[in-house]
Write a protein that holds these residues in place. Sequence first.
Motif, mmCIF file in Angstrom:
data_model
loop_
_atom_site.group_PDB
_atom_site.id
_atom_site.type_symbol
_atom_site.label_atom_id
_atom_site.label_comp_id
_atom_site.label_asym_id
_atom_site.label_seq_id
_atom_site.Cartn_x
_atom_site.Cartn_y
_atom_site.Cartn_z
ATOM 1 N N LEU A 83 0.826 -1.204 0.000
ATOM 2 C CA LEU A 83 0.000 0.000 0.000
ATOM 3 C C LEU A 83 0.865 1.261 0.000
ATOM 4 O O LEU A 83 0.565 2.231 -0.704
ATOM 5 C CB LEU A 83 -0.928 -0.006 1.224
ATOM 6 C CG LEU A 83 -1.887 1.176 1.356
ATOM 7 C CD1 LEU A 83 -2.725 1.359 0.097
ATOM 8 C CD2 LEU A 83 -2.790 0.978 2.581
ATOM 9 N N THR A 84 1.944 1.234 0.754
ATOM 10 C CA THR A 84 2.870 2.372 0.771
ATOM 11 C C THR A 84 3.453 2.612 -0.607
ATOM 12 O O THR A 84 3.519 3.754 -1.083
ATOM 13 C CB THR A 84 4.009 2.117 1.778
ATOM 14 O OG1 THR A 84 3.456 1.932 3.087
ATOM 15 C CG2 THR A 84 4.981 3.286 1.807
ATOM 16 N N ASN A 85 3.870 1.549 -1.274
ATOM 17 C CA ASN A 85 4.438 1.669 -2.613
ATOM 18 C C ASN A 85 3.401 2.166 -3.615
ATOM 19 O O ASN A 85 3.716 2.969 -4.505
ATOM 20 C CB ASN A 85 4.992 0.322 -3.076
ATOM 21 C CG ASN A 85 6.224 -0.093 -2.302
ATOM 22 O OD1 ASN A 85 6.927 0.756 -1.730
ATOM 23 N ND2 ASN A 85 6.508 -1.387 -2.249
ATOM 24 N N PHE A 86 2.168 1.698 -3.463
ATOM 25 C CA PHE A 86 1.109 2.142 -4.368
ATOM 26 C C PHE A 86 0.866 3.637 -4.221
ATOM 27 O O PHE A 86 0.771 4.369 -5.223
ATOM 28 C CB PHE A 86 -0.175 1.360 -4.076
ATOM 29 C CG PHE A 86 -1.326 1.720 -4.978
ATOM 30 C CD1 PHE A 86 -1.448 1.145 -6.233
ATOM 31 C CD2 PHE A 86 -2.281 2.642 -4.574
ATOM 32 C CE1 PHE A 86 -2.505 1.481 -7.071
ATOM 33 C CE2 PHE A 86 -3.340 2.982 -5.396
ATOM 34 C CZ PHE A 86 -3.453 2.406 -6.649
ATOM 35 N N LYS A 87 0.758 4.112 -3.007
ATOM 36 C CA LYS A 87 0.522 5.536 -2.773
ATOM 37 C C LYS A 87 1.674 6.393 -3.290
ATOM 38 O O LYS A 87 1.471 7.512 -3.778
ATOM 39 C CB LYS A 87 0.322 5.797 -1.278
ATOM 40 C CG LYS A 87 -0.972 5.239 -0.720
ATOM 41 C CD LYS A 87 -1.074 5.525 0.778
ATOM 42 C CE LYS A 87 -2.386 5.031 1.360
ATOM 43 N NZ LYS A 87 -2.469 5.296 2.822
#
Length: 267
Positions: A83-87
């Motif tokens: 999720l961090t990478n997606f954001k």
Amino acid sequence: MSALRALRQLTASSSRSLAARAATRSVARSALAARVVPVASRTFSVSARRLGEGASDAALSQRLAEELKYEKEATPAEEPEFLTNFKKNSPWSLQDTPGLDEVTLVRKFGNEDIRLIFSIGDLQSEQEAEFEEGEEAAEESAEDPEAPIHSYPLRCSFSFTKPSTPGALTIDAMCQEGTFVIDNISFYSDGKVGTELTAEADWKRRGFYIGPQFETLDISLQDEFDKFLAERGIDSNLAYFVPEYAEYKEQKEYVSWLKNVREFVDA
């Protein structure tokens, strides 16, 4: 089918880990049942006055507390890396309201406003229905680390609008195993009818022609639509993110549900 009807006909999603988590929850519940000590009658009478009117309130609260403790321990405290990478790297913005089962992703592409909606509403029921199949998949994976991860289909709805024109293009698709499989592509001359998530708009959409089944289109036309979507970031990266986030959100909502129900019982 319409965008809203597509969402309400969610079949289910996520990966093999969904079935595994369902199995883990089942085992945990059995263990909790064995650990819960029967409450003495005197304690029940006191708890009934403290926790409400029912003699069973104390036992229910205890069981909820046990389940909540287990699920919290199984849930990472920090935001998951995916999720961090997606954001950080994705052009899509995530809109997720706690307590609701719909998730929205939005982005701009040139003069287009693009929206993707999917729901986790039927995720848990599908996990339980496919529990045995998930067990078999987990066993196969243990034997063969290179075995592909199976995921159940998650229905998605895309909409495309432009401020320069009142129309809206909508796409109903299935997200599964890293790809979006298009069902149909619809066009609405009134953008509000095509995109609003209201009962009135959904009723109006029922009378419109929703377009042909995508697979019946000429192959070359299908290829051009695929390029159209890929250019806008509707690709394998997004198709892998959607079910992974659905699983993550379902777990968060379950933990929140346990907490809220226990607090209500204890009040």
